[in-house]
Design an enzyme around this catalytic site. Sequence first.
Site, PDB file in Angstrom:
ATOM      1  N   ASN A   1       0.692  -1.212   0.050  1.00 14.49           N
ATOM      2  CA  ASN A   1       0.041   0.020  -0.029  1.00 14.49           C
ATOM      3  C   ASN A   1       0.788   1.074   0.126  1.00 14.49           C
ATOM      4  O   ASN A   1       1.668   1.452   0.947  1.00 14.49           O
ATOM      5  CB  ASN A   1      -0.813   0.083   1.347  1.00 14.49           C
ATOM      6  CG  ASN A   1      -1.837   1.022   1.262  1.00 14.49           C
ATOM      7  OD1 ASN A   1      -1.556   2.286   1.014  1.00 14.49           O
ATOM      8  ND2 ASN A   1      -3.023   0.867   1.998  1.00 14.49           N
TER       9      ASN A   1
ATOM     10  N   HIS B   1       0.159   4.390   0.025  1.00 13.67           N
ATOM     11  CA  HIS B   1      -0.108   5.582   1.083  1.00 13.67           C
ATOM     12  C   HIS B   1       0.461   5.293   2.394  1.00 13.67           C
ATOM     13  O   HIS B   1       1.160   6.103   2.909  1.00 13.67           O
ATOM     14  CB  HIS B   1      -1.674   5.455   0.993  1.00 13.67           C
ATOM     15  CG  HIS B   1      -2.501   5.998  -0.230  1.00 13.67           C
ATOM     16  ND1 HIS B   1      -2.250   7.179  -0.484  1.00 13.67           N
ATOM     17  CD2 HIS B   1      -2.917   5.134  -1.177  1.00 13.67           C
ATOM     18  CE1 HIS B   1      -3.101   7.188  -1.890  1.00 13.67           C
ATOM     19  NE2 HIS B   1      -3.355   5.942  -1.914  1.00 13.67           N
TER      20      HIS B   1
ATOM     21  N   ASP C   1      -1.030  -3.927  10.111  1.00 11.00           N
ATOM     22  CA  ASP C   1      -2.382  -4.377   9.726  1.00 11.00           C
ATOM     23  C   ASP C   1      -3.523  -3.459  10.320  1.00 11.00           C
ATOM     24  O   ASP C   1      -3.117  -2.982  11.569  1.00 11.00           O
ATOM     25  CB  ASP C   1      -2.861  -5.904   9.990  1.00 11.00           C
ATOM     26  CG  ASP C   1      -3.794  -6.346   9.027  1.00 11.00           C
ATOM     27  OD1 ASP C   1      -3.904  -6.262   7.666  1.00 11.00           O
ATOM     28  OD2 ASP C   1      -5.056  -6.643   9.358  1.00 11.00           O
TER      29      ASP C   1
ATOM     30  N   PHE D   1      -6.453   8.157   2.012  1.00  9.19           N
ATOM     31  CA  PHE D   1      -6.903   6.828   1.554  1.00  9.19           C
ATOM     32  C   PHE D   1      -7.826   6.104   2.166  1.00  9.19           C
ATOM     33  O   PHE D   1      -8.337   6.600   3.191  1.00  9.19           O
ATOM     34  CB  PHE D   1      -5.564   6.003   0.932  1.00  9.19           C
ATOM     35  CG  PHE D   1      -5.095   5.158   2.244  1.00  9.19           C
ATOM     36  CD1 PHE D   1      -4.073   5.877   3.012  1.00  9.19           C
ATOM     37  CD2 PHE D   1      -5.451   3.821   2.528  1.00  9.19           C
ATOM     38  CE1 PHE D   1      -3.936   5.296   4.048  1.00  9.19           C
ATOM     39  CE2 PHE D   1      -5.102   3.242   3.664  1.00  9.19           C
ATOM     40  CZ  PHE D   1      -4.040   3.912   4.622  1.00  9.19           C
TER      41      PHE D   1
ATOM     42  N   TYR E   1     -10.936   4.835   4.114  1.00  7.12           N
ATOM     43  CA  TYR E   1     -11.862   5.438   4.614  1.00  7.12           C
ATOM     44  C   TYR E   1     -11.863   7.048   5.174  1.00  7.12           C
ATOM     45  O   TYR E   1     -12.794   7.473   5.797  1.00  7.12           O
ATOM     46  CB  TYR E   1     -12.544   4.535   5.646  1.00  7.12           C
ATOM     47  CG  TYR E   1     -12.773   3.108   5.350  1.00  7.12           C
ATOM     48  CD1 TYR E   1     -14.022   2.668   4.616  1.00  7.12           C
ATOM     49  CD2 TYR E   1     -11.934   2.099   5.312  1.00  7.12           C
ATOM     50  CE1 TYR E   1     -14.484   1.537   4.632  1.00  7.12           C
ATOM     51  CE2 TYR E   1     -12.120   0.834   4.987  1.00  7.12           C
ATOM     52  CZ  TYR E   1     -13.540   0.402   4.601  1.00  7.12           C
ATOM     53  OH  TYR E   1     -13.975  -0.968   4.163  1.00  7.12           O
ATOM     54  N   ASP E   2     -10.647   7.499   4.755  1.00  5.04           N
ATOM     55  CA  ASP E   2     -10.281   8.524   5.615  1.00  5.04           C
ATOM     56  C   ASP E   2     -11.230   9.965   5.321  1.00  5.04           C
ATOM     57  O   ASP E   2     -11.583  10.607   6.055  1.00  5.04           O
ATOM     58  CB  ASP E   2      -9.048   9.222   4.673  1.00  5.04           C
ATOM     59  CG  ASP E   2      -7.604   8.555   5.505  1.00  5.04           C
ATOM     60  OD1 ASP E   2      -7.913   8.106   6.565  1.00  5.04           O
ATOM     61  OD2 ASP E   2      -6.712   8.691   5.066  1.00  5.04           O
TER      62      ASP E   2
ATOM     63  N   ARG F   1      -2.156   4.875  12.958  1.00  8.77           N
ATOM     64  CA  ARG F   1      -0.923   4.348  12.393  1.00  8.77           C
ATOM     65  C   ARG F   1       0.489   5.364  12.930  1.00  8.77           C
ATOM     66  O   ARG F   1       1.397   4.676  13.290  1.00  8.77           O
ATOM     67  CB  ARG F   1      -0.663   4.471  10.888  1.00  8.77           C
ATOM     68  CG  ARG F   1       0.510   4.062  10.241  1.00  8.77           C
ATOM     69  CD  ARG F   1       0.107   3.881   8.724  1.00  8.77           C
ATOM     70  NE  ARG F   1      -0.783   2.782   8.439  1.00  8.77           N
ATOM     71  CZ  ARG F   1      -1.891   2.839   8.027  1.00  8.77           C
ATOM     72  NH1 ARG F   1      -2.324   4.392   7.872  1.00  8.77           N
ATOM     73  NH2 ARG F   1      -2.716   1.886   7.782  1.00  8.77           N
TER      74      ARG F   1
HETATM   75  P1  ITT Z   1      -0.957  -4.061   3.088  1.00 12.78           P
HETATM   76  O1  ITT Z   1      -1.573  -5.153   3.678  1.00 12.78           O
HETATM   77  O2  ITT Z   1      -0.372  -4.076   1.835  1.00 12.78           O
HETATM   78  O3  ITT Z   1      -0.098  -3.379   3.890  1.00 12.78           O
HETATM   79  P2  ITT Z   1      -3.694  -2.955   2.765  1.00 12.78           P
HETATM   80  O4  ITT Z   1      -4.318  -1.970   2.159  1.00 12.78           O
HETATM   81  O5  ITT Z   1      -4.036  -4.094   2.585  1.00 12.78           O
HETATM   82  O6  ITT Z   1      -1.883  -3.049   2.536  1.00 12.78           O
HETATM   83  P3  ITT Z   1      -4.567  -3.327   5.497  1.00 12.78           P
HETATM   84  O7  ITT Z   1      -5.054  -4.764   5.105  1.00 12.78           O
HETATM   85  O8  ITT Z   1      -3.933  -2.933   6.806  1.00 12.78           O
HETATM   86  O9  ITT Z   1      -3.659  -2.747   4.223  1.00 12.78           O
HETATM   87  O10 ITT Z   1      -5.895  -2.028   5.459  1.00 12.78           O
HETATM   88  C1  ITT Z   1      -7.023  -2.534   5.168  1.00 12.78           C
HETATM   89  C2  ITT Z   1      -7.735  -1.633   4.382  1.00 12.78           C
HETATM   90  O11 ITT Z   1      -8.155  -0.735   5.710  1.00 12.78           O
HETATM   91  C3  ITT Z   1      -7.227  -0.614   3.688  1.00 12.78           C
HETATM   92  O12 ITT Z   1      -7.243  -1.049   2.347  1.00 12.78           O
HETATM   93  C4  ITT Z   1      -7.970   0.869   3.785  1.00 12.78           C
HETATM   94  O13 ITT Z   1      -9.167   0.518   2.914  1.00 12.78           O
HETATM   95  C5  ITT Z   1      -8.364   0.723   5.398  1.00 12.78           C
HETATM   96  N1  ITT Z   1      -7.409   1.482   5.952  1.00 12.78           N
HETATM   97  C6  ITT Z   1      -6.231   1.093   6.716  1.00 12.78           C
HETATM   98  N2  ITT Z   1      -5.602   2.123   7.215  1.00 12.78           N
HETATM   99  C7  ITT Z   1      -6.340   3.186   6.822  1.00 12.78           C
HETATM  100  C8  ITT Z   1      -6.214   4.442   7.321  1.00 12.78           C
HETATM  101  O14 ITT Z   1      -5.171   5.031   7.510  1.00 12.78           O
HETATM  102  N3  ITT Z   1      -7.029   5.400   6.567  1.00 12.78           N
HETATM  103  C9  ITT Z   1      -8.045   4.868   5.944  1.00 12.78           C
HETATM  104  N4  ITT Z   1      -8.270   3.761   5.408  1.00 12.78           N
HETATM  105  C10 ITT Z   1      -7.299   2.881   6.258  1.00 12.78           C
END
Ligand code: ITT
Length: 193
Positions: free
Chosen positions: A9, A11, A71, A151, A153-154, A180
């Site tokens: 990811n 972002h 995660d 990105f 749900y922000d 985070r």
């Molecule tokens: P990696 O596993 O490769 O790190 P990912 O996008 O799959 O990337 P996660 O499983 O941790 O990451 O995140 C799940 C989802 O939660 C992510 O795709 C976003 O839709 C949401 N999310 C996570 N962190 C967020 C944030 O800081 N702001 C907004 N939405 C977030």
Amino acid sequence: MELVFATNNAHKLFEVKEKLRLSNSNVRIISLSEIGFYDALPETGTTLQENALQKAQTLYERISRNCFADDSGLEIEALNGEPGVNSAHYAGEHRSHEDNIHLVLSKMEGISNRRACFKTVIALILDRKIHYFEGRVDGEITTEKHGIDGFGYDPIFRPVGFSQTFAELGLEEKNKIGHRGRAVEKLVSFLSN
Ligand code: ITT
């Protein structure tokens, strides 16, 4: 010190790099593309902690270098903690942020309890030992999207004490108070002690 960040990811990668830069940390983040790692990182666990560990361990087993994974998920009180660990593909396996937001807003239609929180669990593998760092931010789900930064749900998450969503507040503010950013602060403080 160098740590490989097990994420696909972009972002997240940017957020964590910015957080470390502003913390004057001596940790240097190495991305997966910098080491030519393009394989999928499975996340089949039932908790954020399991998934964070799974991603970090998958990478560690392949490269034998100190690394970490993050995660994260959004938990909405009125939806019994959904989307939670399913945040990435809440609206289906195609992982569309737009569709996920749309699904949350439609499920929340007419619901007055809009309390929610974002959680992050970081799993660090340092010299073969595992360490966890957690971050959380409370807030509420707006009734429509606001803002274009960030990105996921922000655009629909407004942290407690603010009148703007994470997507309106921008990265520096999000990193100060966000899930985070808080988890990364704990990681930095652990590494500097
Ligand atoms: P990696 O596993 O490769 O790190 P990912 O996008 O799959 O990337 P996660 O499983 O941790 O990451 O995140 C799940 C989802 O939660 C992510 O795709 C976003 O839709 C949401 N999310 C996570 N962190 C967020 C944030 O800081 N702001 C907004 N939405 C977030």
